[in-house]
Design a protein around this motif. Structure first.
Motif, PDB file in Angstrom:
ATOM      1  N   ILE A 180     -12.799  24.985  67.624  1.00 29.01           N
ATOM      2  CA  ILE A 180     -12.631  24.046  68.450  1.00 29.01           C
ATOM      3  C   ILE A 180     -14.038  23.357  68.763  1.00 29.01           C
ATOM      4  O   ILE A 180     -14.073  22.180  68.982  1.00 29.01           O
ATOM      5  N   LEU A 181     -15.073  24.260  69.007  1.00 30.43           N
ATOM      6  CA  LEU A 181     -16.375  23.794  69.439  1.00 30.43           C
ATOM      7  C   LEU A 181     -16.802  22.881  68.214  1.00 30.43           C
ATOM      8  O   LEU A 181     -17.731  21.722  68.522  1.00 30.43           O
ATOM      9  N   ALA A 182     -16.911  23.301  66.919  1.00 32.56           N
ATOM     10  CA  ALA A 182     -17.254  22.631  65.936  1.00 32.56           C
ATOM     11  C   ALA A 182     -16.809  21.313  65.693  1.00 32.56           C
ATOM     12  O   ALA A 182     -17.268  20.268  65.545  1.00 32.56           O
ATOM     13  N   ILE A 213     -11.023  16.802  62.844  1.00 31.69           N
ATOM     14  CA  ILE A 213      -9.744  16.877  62.587  1.00 31.69           C
ATOM     15  C   ILE A 213      -9.996  18.121  61.290  1.00 31.69           C
ATOM     16  O   ILE A 213      -9.512  19.206  61.276  1.00 31.69           O
ATOM     17  N   MET A 214     -10.678  17.409  60.190  1.00 29.75           N
ATOM     18  CA  MET A 214     -10.956  18.025  59.067  1.00 29.75           C
ATOM     19  C   MET A 214     -11.848  19.091  59.099  1.00 29.75           C
ATOM     20  O   MET A 214     -11.803  20.616  58.810  1.00 29.75           O
ATOM     21  N   ILE A 215     -12.751  19.083  59.948  1.00 29.79           N
ATOM     22  CA  ILE A 215     -13.889  20.184  60.515  1.00 29.79           C
ATOM     23  C   ILE A 215     -12.930  21.406  61.143  1.00 29.79           C
ATOM     24  O   ILE A 215     -13.051  22.580  60.798  1.00 29.79           O
ATOM     25  N   PHE A 216     -12.082  20.867  62.042  1.00 25.33           N
ATOM     26  CA  PHE A 216     -11.323  22.076  62.659  1.00 25.33           C
ATOM     27  C   PHE A 216     -10.368  22.863  61.809  1.00 25.33           C
ATOM     28  O   PHE A 216     -10.346  24.114  61.850  1.00 25.33           O
ATOM     29  N   LEU A 226     -19.499  31.100  59.237  1.00 27.73           N
ATOM     30  CA  LEU A 226     -19.327  29.733  58.680  1.00 27.73           C
ATOM     31  C   LEU A 226     -19.071  28.747  59.803  1.00 27.73           C
ATOM     32  O   LEU A 226     -20.013  27.506  59.965  1.00 27.73           O
ATOM     33  N   SER A 227     -18.055  28.936  60.694  1.00 25.63           N
ATOM     34  CA  SER A 227     -17.661  28.387  61.681  1.00 25.63           C
ATOM     35  C   SER A 227     -18.927  28.272  62.924  1.00 25.63           C
ATOM     36  O   SER A 227     -19.077  27.219  63.360  1.00 25.63           O
ATOM     37  N   LEU A 228     -19.603  29.293  63.099  1.00 21.93           N
ATOM     38  CA  LEU A 228     -20.632  29.367  63.722  1.00 21.93           C
ATOM     39  C   LEU A 228     -21.791  28.455  63.351  1.00 21.93           C
ATOM     40  O   LEU A 228     -22.553  27.996  64.133  1.00 21.93           O
ATOM     41  N   TYR A 229     -22.066  28.564  62.040  1.00 21.41           N
ATOM     42  CA  TYR A 229     -22.894  27.525  61.228  1.00 21.41           C
ATOM     43  C   TYR A 229     -22.830  26.027  61.668  1.00 21.41           C
ATOM     44  O   TYR A 229     -23.564  25.219  62.079  1.00 21.41           O
ATOM     45  N   TRP A 230     -21.397  25.947  61.628  1.00 20.50           N
ATOM     46  CA  TRP A 230     -20.933  24.496  61.807  1.00 20.50           C
ATOM     47  C   TRP A 230     -21.072  24.150  63.219  1.00 20.50           C
ATOM     48  O   TRP A 230     -21.461  22.919  63.569  1.00 20.50           O
ATOM     49  N   VAL A 231     -20.800  25.041  64.348  1.00 18.96           N
ATOM     50  CA  VAL A 231     -20.961  24.551  65.688  1.00 18.96           C
ATOM     51  C   VAL A 231     -22.361  24.386  66.007  1.00 18.96           C
ATOM     52  O   VAL A 231     -22.749  23.487  66.718  1.00 18.96           O
ATOM     53  N   VAL A 232     -23.432  25.282  65.375  1.00 21.14           N
ATOM     54  CA  VAL A 232     -24.841  24.944  65.866  1.00 21.14           C
ATOM     55  C   VAL A 232     -25.375  23.943  65.131  1.00 21.14           C
ATOM     56  O   VAL A 232     -25.866  22.871  65.706  1.00 21.14           O
ATOM     57  N   SER A 233     -24.873  23.556  63.981  1.00 21.40           N
ATOM     58  CA  SER A 233     -25.613  22.308  62.996  1.00 21.40           C
ATOM     59  C   SER A 233     -24.849  21.164  63.827  1.00 21.40           C
ATOM     60  O   SER A 233     -25.650  20.020  63.767  1.00 21.40           O
ATOM     61  N   ASN A 234     -23.591  21.155  64.052  1.00 22.79           N
ATOM     62  CA  ASN A 234     -23.170  19.781  64.610  1.00 22.79           C
ATOM     63  C   ASN A 234     -23.444  19.628  66.258  1.00 22.79           C
ATOM     64  O   ASN A 234     -23.789  18.505  66.505  1.00 22.79           O
TER      65      ASN A 234
END
Length: 277
Positions: A180-182, A213-216, A226-234
């Motif tokens: 959700i955060l990502a 929606i795609m990222i979720f 990997l979800s954590l990576y997307w959260v921090v990167s985004n």
């Protein structure tokens, strides 16, 4: 304004160099073994993994913090490219209305019309100082870096047993908080970019809502690492967009430019009326 942009570009370059040095130090300090063969997996991915694990060791082998630190370092490393790409894209956005006007002049697609249209487009790009392909180079350069980071996180075995807050890094986030955060950070970044565009179009608006929606969907189907990576990167992307592509500042500058143009046109009309008298 140009001086401020030059200073920011210099600072982003210095920051990138510092980030690279820290990444190297983290990798050198890691004393464990990381497997991998060939140039891509044996050198690139292995050294990314070593740096992640080395950064994790600074926090008592907290692999979640290691991923956060390394993701931030990667984003800082490619910051000069992103600054260059953002400025190139902004220039393209500013000439987009004029570009559409030129294209409308040549509804036919015969050889002569196409040649004339391309000549006018080239003249427009030259006058505005725009290279239509400039924004592609940073994308080409940064994609292998981001893919390597993604692969390193995905293939580093130690991360499968690590935990970060509520999440088991090697498993899906059962609370869906990270996905959700990502998605939210992805939307925030895209929305800020859309606000700064001189004209809205269906494709841009659609992607602003489709990408989160795609990222979720992706994030709920991959390990939490990997979800954590997307959260921090985004999240970094949101801060970066606000800093170097602030839509409200862009709007103010665009309105000031239009106001100056209107005042110039009024002065010309006034001078013509005075001349007639």
């Amino acid at each position: 304004m140009q001086s401020a942009k030059k200073v920011f570009s210099t600072r982003s370059t210095v920051t990138a160099v510092i980030a690279l040095i820290i990444m190297i130090i983290a990798g050198v300090m890691f004393k464990g073994h990381v497997s991998g063969t060939g140039f891509w997996h044996g050198i690139i991915i292995a050294n990314f993994s070593r740096s992640i694990l080395g950064a994790s060791a600074w926090f008592g082998n907290n692999y979640g913090l290691g991923i956060i630190v390394f993701t931030l370092l990667i984003r800082l490393l490619i910051l000069p490219l992103m600054v260059y790409q953002t400025r190139s894209m902004r220039k393209m956005q500013e000439v987009a209305p004029a570009l559409k006007a030129i294209q409308a002049k040549y509804p036919n697609r015969d050889t002569e019309s196409m040649a004339a249209m391309q000549a006018e487009q080239s003249a427009l790009y030259k006058e505005a100082g725009v290279n239509p392909f400039a924004s592609l180079l940073p994308l080409i350069v940064q994609m292998p870096i981001l893919i390597a980071l993604y692969t390193a996180i995905r293939t580093t075995k130690q991360l499968e047993t690590g935990t970060f807050l509520w999440a088991q890094l090697g498993q899906h986030d059962h609370l869906f908080i990270l996905p959700i955060l990502a998605a939210l950070f992805t939307f925030a970044s895209s929305y800020l970019v859309m606000l700064g565009q001189p004209e809205k179009n269906g494709m841009t608006t659609s992607m602003t809502y489709i990408m989160p929606i795609m990222i979720f969907i992706f994030a709920i189907n991959v390990p939490s690492a990997l979800s954590l990576y997307w959260v921090v990167s985004n999240a970094f992307q949101v801060a970066q967009t606000w800093t170097i592509q602030n839509p409200f500042e862009i709007r103010r500058e665009r309105e000031a430019k239009k106001q100056a143009e209107r005042e110039r046109e009024r002065a010309i009309r006034k001078a013509k009326r005075s001349h007639k008298r």
